[in-house]
Design an enzyme around this catalytic site. Structure first.
Site, PDB file in Angstrom:
ATOM      1  CG  ASP A  73      -1.633  -1.353   1.354  1.00  0.00           C
ATOM      2  OD1 ASP A  73      -2.423  -1.671   0.453  1.00  0.00           O
ATOM      3  OD2 ASP A  73      -1.372  -2.095   2.319  1.00  0.00           O
ATOM      4  CG  HIS A  76      -3.375  -5.122   3.517  1.00  0.00           C
ATOM      5  ND1 HIS A  76      -2.975  -4.359   2.452  1.00  0.00           N
ATOM      6  CD2 HIS A  76      -3.779  -6.298   2.999  1.00  0.00           C
ATOM      7  CE1 HIS A  76      -3.131  -5.057   1.340  1.00  0.00           C
ATOM      8  NE2 HIS A  76      -3.620  -6.240   1.646  1.00  0.00           N
TER       9      HIS A  76
HETATM   10  P1  NAX Z   1      -2.357 -18.306  -3.753  1.00  0.00           P
HETATM   11  O1  NAX Z   1      -3.699 -18.867  -3.466  1.00  0.00           O
HETATM   12  O2  NAX Z   1      -1.813 -18.316  -5.125  1.00  0.00           O
HETATM   13  O3  NAX Z   1      -1.279 -19.047  -2.823  1.00  0.00           O
HETATM   14  C1  NAX Z   1      -1.507 -19.293  -1.475  1.00  0.00           C
HETATM   15  C2  NAX Z   1      -0.781 -20.580  -1.133  1.00  0.00           C
HETATM   16  O4  NAX Z   1      -0.875 -20.793   0.265  1.00  0.00           O
HETATM   17  C3  NAX Z   1      -1.368 -21.813  -1.807  1.00  0.00           C
HETATM   18  O5  NAX Z   1      -0.347 -22.472  -2.535  1.00  0.00           O
HETATM   19  C4  NAX Z   1      -1.853 -22.660  -0.638  1.00  0.00           C
HETATM   20  O6  NAX Z   1      -1.685 -24.051  -0.855  1.00  0.00           O
HETATM   21  C5  NAX Z   1      -0.968 -22.163   0.476  1.00  0.00           C
HETATM   22  N1  NAX Z   1      -1.467 -22.450   1.828  1.00  0.00           N
HETATM   23  C6  NAX Z   1      -2.755 -22.460   2.247  1.00  0.00           C
HETATM   24  N2  NAX Z   1      -2.812 -22.831   3.537  1.00  0.00           N
HETATM   25  C7  NAX Z   1      -1.538 -23.032   3.931  1.00  0.00           C
HETATM   26  C8  NAX Z   1      -0.961 -23.455   5.160  1.00  0.00           C
HETATM   27  N3  NAX Z   1      -1.713 -23.745   6.229  1.00  0.00           N
HETATM   28  N4  NAX Z   1       0.377 -23.569   5.225  1.00  0.00           N
HETATM   29  C9  NAX Z   1       1.138 -23.302   4.154  1.00  0.00           C
HETATM   30  N5  NAX Z   1       0.648 -22.921   2.960  1.00  0.00           N
HETATM   31  C10 NAX Z   1      -0.681 -22.792   2.859  1.00  0.00           C
HETATM   32  O7  NAX Z   1      -2.384 -16.835  -3.131  1.00  0.00           O
HETATM   33  P2  NAX Z   1      -1.374 -15.620  -3.414  1.00  0.00           P
HETATM   34  O8  NAX Z   1      -1.870 -14.833  -4.558  1.00  0.00           O
HETATM   35  O9  NAX Z   1       0.012 -16.122  -3.425  1.00  0.00           O
HETATM   36  O10 NAX Z   1      -1.656 -14.734  -2.107  1.00  0.00           O
HETATM   37  C11 NAX Z   1      -1.288 -15.171  -0.825  1.00  0.00           C
HETATM   38  C12 NAX Z   1      -1.900 -14.295   0.233  1.00  0.00           C
HETATM   39  O11 NAX Z   1      -1.429 -12.959   0.122  1.00  0.00           O
HETATM   40  C13 NAX Z   1      -3.421 -14.189   0.144  1.00  0.00           C
HETATM   41  O12 NAX Z   1      -3.953 -14.287   1.460  1.00  0.00           O
HETATM   42  C14 NAX Z   1      -3.643 -12.800  -0.391  1.00  0.00           C
HETATM   43  O13 NAX Z   1      -4.887 -12.277  -0.028  1.00  0.00           O
HETATM   44  C15 NAX Z   1      -2.511 -12.065   0.268  1.00  0.00           C
HETATM   45  N6  NAX Z   1      -2.132 -10.757  -0.297  1.00  0.00           N
HETATM   46  C16 NAX Z   1      -1.702  -9.809   0.564  1.00  0.00           C
HETATM   47  C17 NAX Z   1      -1.285  -8.565   0.150  1.00  0.00           C
HETATM   48  C18 NAX Z   1      -0.788  -7.556   1.125  1.00  0.00           C
HETATM   49  O14 NAX Z   1      -0.435  -6.452   0.691  1.00  0.00           O
HETATM   50  N7  NAX Z   1      -0.720  -7.814   2.437  1.00  0.00           N
HETATM   51  C19 NAX Z   1      -1.360  -8.196  -1.294  1.00  0.00           C
HETATM   52  C20 NAX Z   1      -1.409  -9.381  -2.212  1.00  0.00           C
HETATM   53  C21 NAX Z   1      -2.259 -10.514  -1.725  1.00  0.00           C
HETATM   54  O15 NAX Z   1      -3.604 -10.203  -1.970  1.00  0.00           O
END
Ligand code: NAX
Length: 328
Positions: free
Chosen positions: A159, A187
């Site tokens: 952000d 956020h």
């Molecule tokens: P993806 O869905 O592509 O990847 C997430 C991964 O986490 C998957 O491979 C899944 O298998 C894994 N996972 C789920 N549960 C788990 C656990 N208990 N232990 C280990 N791994 C686990 O999501 P992606 O686009 O990579 O985003 C990841 C996270 O970042 C999401 O929650 C998303 O909302 C968040 N974001 C945060 C942002 C920020 O600025 N703070 C911005 C970008 C993003 O939206």
């Protein structure tokens, strides 16, 4: 040679992971002279895809990559880690209420907090990127009683970077001219990007813009809704920029802020600026010798006060919800 820094990444097979791992492995956090060892945590069904990513990491022959381990057991993957980048989270599914989302993520971040508490290195630093990032960080922090609260943080650097980029574009200056940007609060769409203390080419940014209507009705909503705009355009949520911001956050924490500047980090409030103590909220911070401090003494005008209070109220609601669920 130096002892490798051990960096855990959760959700390593996801889309942010696919950008993040290669940057870490190439030295983007700790520089070209510090080897890193990666510990990649995923859920069991994603381990096969993660093996493919590790093959690609091998194929880069990064001089700074000292080793990679993968697994689905947090207690093994977090053993001795110095940094934990908690990216993996449960996204909001169709029909899922906020309470369901918080509960599902509690099921991830409570055990990960406990595992870090048990096995991480004494100097562990935790960055939560997975959403709802601030409250997930609160959950992990609350489940790790032996780790000092100040070692937990959540990502609002994306952000912050978005706000710098929008302001620089508005004033037609390079991003390097923009200093002292601040993101306050959560956020989420309630976050408050504040340019009243920011500087552009050494001058006050709000005065340089000279247009309260632009600040209120263009700048703030553009930054706060940028994630949705990217989903709309790209058909997928921001990934490379989120990875880049996660790198920036960890690098700043490891190596400090520049003289005359600060960054935004979501950290455990000590009550500064009227933010309830104990909430993980975004603040302007400086970092020195691996320790962050909230910038003190900024004057908060009435407009900013209202915006900060609204976002902090949302954080307090989320905290109350996870408390009721017994997650903290
Ligand atoms: P993806 O869905 O592509 O990847 C997430 C991964 O986490 C998957 O491979 C899944 O298998 C894994 N996972 C789920 N549960 C788990 C656990 N208990 N232990 C280990 N791994 C686990 O999501 P992606 O686009 O990579 O985003 C990841 C996270 O970042 C999401 O929650 C998303 O909302 C968040 N974001 C945060 C942002 C920020 O600025 N703070 C911005 C970008 C993003 O939206």
């Amino acid at each position: 040679s130096t002892t490798p820094v051990k960096v855990a990444v959760t959700g390593a097979a996801g889309q942010i992971g696919y950008s993040l791992l290669f940057r870490i492995a190439s030295g983007a956090i700790f520089g070209p002279d510090t080897p890193v060892e990666l510990r990649l945590l995923e859920i069991t069904p994603a381990l096969k895809a993660l093996e493919g990513v590790v093959m690609e990491l091998d194929d880069c022959a990064f001089p700074t990559l000292a080793g990679v381990q993968i697994g689905d057991d947090a207690t093994k993957m977090f053993d001795g880690v110095n940094f934990a980048l908690l990216v993996g989270a449960r996204p909001r599914g169709p029909g899922m209420e906020r309470g369901d989302l918080l509960e599902a993520n509690g099921g991830i971040f409570a055990p990960q907090g406990k595992a870090l508490n048990e096995v991480a290195a004494d100097d562990i630093r935790v960055v939560v990127t997975g959403n709802p990032a601030n409250t997930n960080a609160l959950i992990a922090m609350s489940n790790a009683p032996d780790i000092p609260n100040e070692r937990f943080s959540a990502l609002t650097r994306l952000d912050h970077n978005r706000a710098i980029s929008q302001l620089a574009a508005k004033l037609g200056v390079p991003v390097t001219e923009v200093k002292k940007m601040t993101i306050w609060g959560n956020h989420s769409a309630t976050q408050y990007p504040d340019i009243f203390h920011a500087e552009v080419g050494g001058k006050n940014a709000a005065e340089a813009v000279g247009d309260q209507d632009w600040i209120e009705n263009t700048f703030i909503p553009t930054v706060a809704k940028r994630g949705a705009a990217i989903i709309e355009a790209r058909g997928a949520s921001s990934a490379a920029s989120a990875a880049s911001a996660t790198i920036d956050h960890a690098r700043t924490w490891a190596s400090g802020t520049a003289e005359g500047d600060w960054v935004s980090m979501s950290v455990c409030s000590d009550g500064s600026y009227g933010v309830q103590e104990g909430l993980v909220s975004s603040f302007p911070v400086t970092v020195k010798d691996g320790q962050w401090s909230i910038v003190q003494g900024l004057e908060i005008n009435d407009f900013s006060r209202g915006k900060i209070d609204a976002s902090v109220a949302e954080l307090a609601d989320e905290r109350d919800a996870v408390r009721q669920l017994g997650l903290i």
